[in-house]
Design an enzyme around this catalytic site. Structure first.
Site, short mmCIF file in Angstrom:
data_model
loop_
_atom_site.label_atom_id
_atom_site.label_comp_id
_atom_site.label_asym_id
_atom_site.label_seq_id
_atom_site.Cartn_x
_atom_site.Cartn_y
_atom_site.Cartn_z
N LYS A 22 0.84 -1.22 0.00
CA LYS A 22 0.00 0.00 0.00
C LYS A 22 0.87 1.25 0.00
CE LYS A 22 -1.43 1.65 4.02
NZ LYS A 22 -1.26 3.05 4.40
N ASN A 23 1.91 1.27 0.83
CA ASN A 23 2.69 2.50 0.97
C ASN A 23 3.59 2.78 -0.23
OD1 ASN A 23 1.43 3.07 3.34
ND2 ASN A 23 3.16 2.55 4.67
N CYS A 117 -3.54 8.18 9.40
CA CYS A 117 -3.91 7.27 10.48
C CYS A 117 -3.85 8.03 11.79
CB CYS A 117 -2.99 6.05 10.48
SG CYS A 117 -3.89 4.54 10.18
N ARG A 122 0.83 14.45 13.01
CA ARG A 122 1.55 14.08 11.77
C ARG A 122 1.93 15.37 11.03
NH1 ARG A 122 -0.11 8.72 10.09
NH2 ARG A 122 1.60 8.78 8.61
N PRO A 123 3.01 16.02 11.44
CA PRO A 123 3.37 17.30 10.81
C PRO A 123 3.84 17.13 9.36
CG PRO A 123 5.09 16.59 12.34
CD PRO A 123 3.98 15.59 12.46
N ASP A 125 6.02 19.74 8.24
CA ASP A 125 7.01 20.82 8.18
C ASP A 125 8.23 20.46 7.34
OD1 ASP A 125 7.34 18.96 10.40
OD2 ASP A 125 9.10 20.14 10.93
N ASP A 305 5.34 0.49 11.84
CA ASP A 305 4.06 -0.06 11.37
C ASP A 305 3.84 -1.51 11.82
OD1 ASP A 305 3.31 2.28 10.28
OD2 ASP A 305 3.54 1.70 8.18
N ARG A 396 -8.35 -0.14 5.15
CA ARG A 396 -7.49 0.86 4.48
C ARG A 396 -6.22 0.23 3.97
NH1 ARG A 396 -7.37 6.57 7.62
NH2 ARG A 396 -6.08 7.06 5.83
C1 UD1 Z 1 4.90 6.74 6.32
C2 UD1 Z 1 3.88 5.64 6.21
C3 UD1 Z 1 3.48 5.14 7.59
C4 UD1 Z 1 4.72 4.78 8.39
C5 UD1 Z 1 5.72 5.90 8.38
C6 UD1 Z 1 7.06 5.53 9.05
C7 UD1 Z 1 2.62 6.14 4.21
C8 UD1 Z 1 1.33 6.58 3.62
N1 UD1 Z 1 2.70 6.14 5.54
O1 UD1 Z 1 4.25 7.81 6.99
O2 UD1 Z 1 2.66 3.99 7.41
O3 UD1 Z 1 4.31 4.54 9.73
O4 UD1 Z 1 6.02 6.29 7.05
O5 UD1 Z 1 7.58 4.40 8.46
O6 UD1 Z 1 3.55 5.76 3.53
N2 UD1 Z 1 7.91 14.08 10.64
C9 UD1 Z 1 8.07 15.40 10.97
N3 UD1 Z 1 7.79 16.33 10.02
C10 UD1 Z 1 7.38 16.01 8.78
C11 UD1 Z 1 7.22 14.66 8.44
C12 UD1 Z 1 7.49 13.71 9.40
O7 UD1 Z 1 8.46 15.73 12.08
O8 UD1 Z 1 7.17 16.92 7.96
C13 UD1 Z 1 8.21 13.06 11.64
C14 UD1 Z 1 6.98 12.23 12.02
O9 UD1 Z 1 6.21 12.85 13.02
C15 UD1 Z 1 7.65 10.95 12.50
C16 UD1 Z 1 8.88 10.81 11.58
O10 UD1 Z 1 9.11 12.12 11.05
O11 UD1 Z 1 8.12 11.14 13.82
C17 UD1 Z 1 8.71 9.85 10.44
O12 UD1 Z 1 7.50 10.14 9.76
P1 UD1 Z 1 7.36 9.83 8.20
O13 UD1 Z 1 8.41 8.84 7.80
O14 UD1 Z 1 7.30 11.10 7.47
O15 UD1 Z 1 5.96 9.12 8.12
P2 UD1 Z 1 4.92 9.27 6.95
O16 UD1 Z 1 5.60 9.44 5.65
O17 UD1 Z 1 3.86 10.22 7.36
#
Ligand code: UD1
Length: 424
Positions: A22-23, A117, A122-123, A125, A305, A396
């Site tokens: 899915k991802n 989820c 879920r920032p 930034d 995950d 999902r």
């Molecule tokens: C993706 C996956 C999710 C998985 C996660 C980590 C999808 C749709 N989702 O989520 O299933 O749990 O990777 O393997 O592919 N962060 C920030 N700022 C940002 C973005 C992220 O601080 O702008 C932090 C997040 O809060 C978290 C860390 O970075 O602590 C990793 O998050 P990230 O790898 O970005 O997760 P997603 O891509 O949202």
């Protein structure tokens, strides 16, 4: 509304075909916005997040539909410059990839803040900072994000402040057409990142990854292709946790073992017997597993995950363990639900402490996708009946989970209505 009814206590035996990831499917589906020709994507899981991503593309004017069971045709030649499907976007984390693709193709993106989820803040930034480094201007509040680069983006060297799957993917999507060489450092190395890179290169992009760095040489245009998505490592590992709870032997087919190496070692340490080829994994366990302790890390470390599913398994082990989640430090809403099943589990800061528990069936609520998967595991291990509400979270990300489990001996069915309004 639907709920699951599970009568646990059966050992699991048989074979399961693992679905496409899915991802990977989600960013690759959205990346088709960069390509104005037919793309045929194979091994696409029929899960609701995928259906929603296709619906967003259709609302924007694209052709995007299944042409076979797991094969999708996408053509985005005639899509609108404006993003549509705001309701769907605000429910789905992967809709954040619309920022990168729309910026690349139309030099602008205006969309609701992407959802996702339900396991904490879920920032975005890092994504926005990256777009700014590439020359875009960004305006955003809690509800909407507006990004534009009317004169085009510029190639730069970007170092992400933190490893992020989403930000890494968005930087790739934004860089594909930039003149010159864009370098992205401190990147996520998850298989879904490589899957996207393979797909884009098949379409004519020039993107390469070496360990924690991505180099993207801009091209003017991408062309259509046919592409098969990688298998879902989290699905394979989820079924592996179920086996430790129920005991038995299952053959997981259509996997990519290189993605499962690290986690397989953890399961071997817990007492599983694991045999594998590149595409198949045979897992067997017929005794109470040993406990273990893990810290979630970016790939190739232990995946966040899989954290809730491992927590369920630890309840059924000889000596329990500790799971520390360094990626999503508030991913613990499943803890209350497992406690309803008599789990001796407690959450302190960013970890859970789990002791061997005499688990019993109960009615619980899936609080997010992986939490729902964890509750299924726990229910499979209890002799009494369990009911799980909020199936919408589980569908999902897990294709045909009810029929897959049934085929290996699980007693599970899906019932209309939730347990609260009494409609079965
Ligand atoms: C993706 C996956 C999710 C998985 C996660 C980590 C999808 C749709 N989702 O989520 O299933 O749990 O990777 O393997 O592919 N962060 C920030 N700022 C940002 C973005 C992220 O601080 O702008 C932090 C997040 O809060 C978290 C860390 O970075 O602590 C990793 O998050 P990230 O790898 O970005 O997760 P997603 O891509 O949202």
């Amino acid at each position: 509304m639907e709920h699951l009814v599970i009568q646990g206590g059966n050992k699991l035996y048989g074979e399961i075909d693992i679905s496409g990831m899915k991802n990977s499917a989600l960013p690759i589906i959205f990346s088709c916005i960069l390509i104005e020709e037919d793309c045929i994507l194979d091994n696409i899981p029929r899960v609701s997040d995928v259906e929603n991503a296709l619906e967003i593309l259709r609302l924007m004017g694209a052709k995007a539909h299944f042409i076979e069971k797991n094969k999708v045709l996408i053509n985005t030649k005639n899509i609108s410059e404006n993003i549509c499907g705001y309701d769907l976007i605000s429910k789905m984390r992967a809709s954040s990839y619309l920022m990168g693709v729309m910026l690349s193709r139309f030099k602008k993106a205006f969309l609701p803040t992407p959802g996702g989820c339900n396991f904490g803040h879920r920032p975005i930034d890092l994504h926005l900072k990256g777009f700014k480094s590439l020359g875009a201007s960004v305006v955003c509040d809690d509800s909407f994000v507006s990004i534009s680069a009317p004169n085009g983006l510029v190639s730069r060297k970007i170092v992400l402040d933190k490893i992020s799957v989403g930000a890494t993917i968005n930087m790739i999507l934004a860089s594909v057409f930039i003149n010159g060489t864009t370098i992205i450092k401190n990147i996520a190395q998850e298989p879904h990142v490589d899957d996207l890179i393979c797909f884009l290169n098949r379409c004519g992009a020039k993107v390469s990854r070496e360990k924690n760095m991505i180099v993207c040489d801009g091209v003017n245009k991408l062309h259509g292709t046919s592409y098969k998505i990688f298998p879902d490592m989290i699905e394979a590992l989820t079924y592996t946790t179920y086996l430790g709870i129920t005991k038995g032997e299952i053959l997981l087919k259509n996997i990519n073992f290189s993605h499962l190496k690290f986690s397989s070692c953890i399961f071997e340490g817990m007492g599983y017997t694991i045999k594998h080829s590149n595409e198949e994994l045979k897992v067997k366990i017929n005794k109470i597993p040993f406990g273990t302790s893990v810290i979630t890390k970016p790939y190739p470390g232990f995946p966040t995950d899989l954290h809730p599913q491992l927590a369920s398994l630890l309840c059924f082990t000889k000596d329990g363990g500790i799971i520390k989640d360094e990626i999503f430090p508030t991913r613990f809403r499943y803890v209350n639900e497992l406690q309803k099943m008599n789990a001796k589990i407690s959450n302190i800061d960013n970890y859970v402490l789990i002791k061997p528990s005499k688990m019993r069936g109960a009615t619980t609520d899936a609080t997010d996708l992986r939490a729902g998967a964890a509750l299924i595991g726990a229910a499979l291990g209890c002799r009494e009946e369990s009911r799980i509400n909020n199936v919408n979270y589980i569908v999902r990300g897990y294709e045909n989970i009810v029929s897959k489990l049934t085929s290996i001996g699980g007693k599970i069915k899906i019932i209309k209505g939730d347990t609260k309004n009494g409609s079965n």
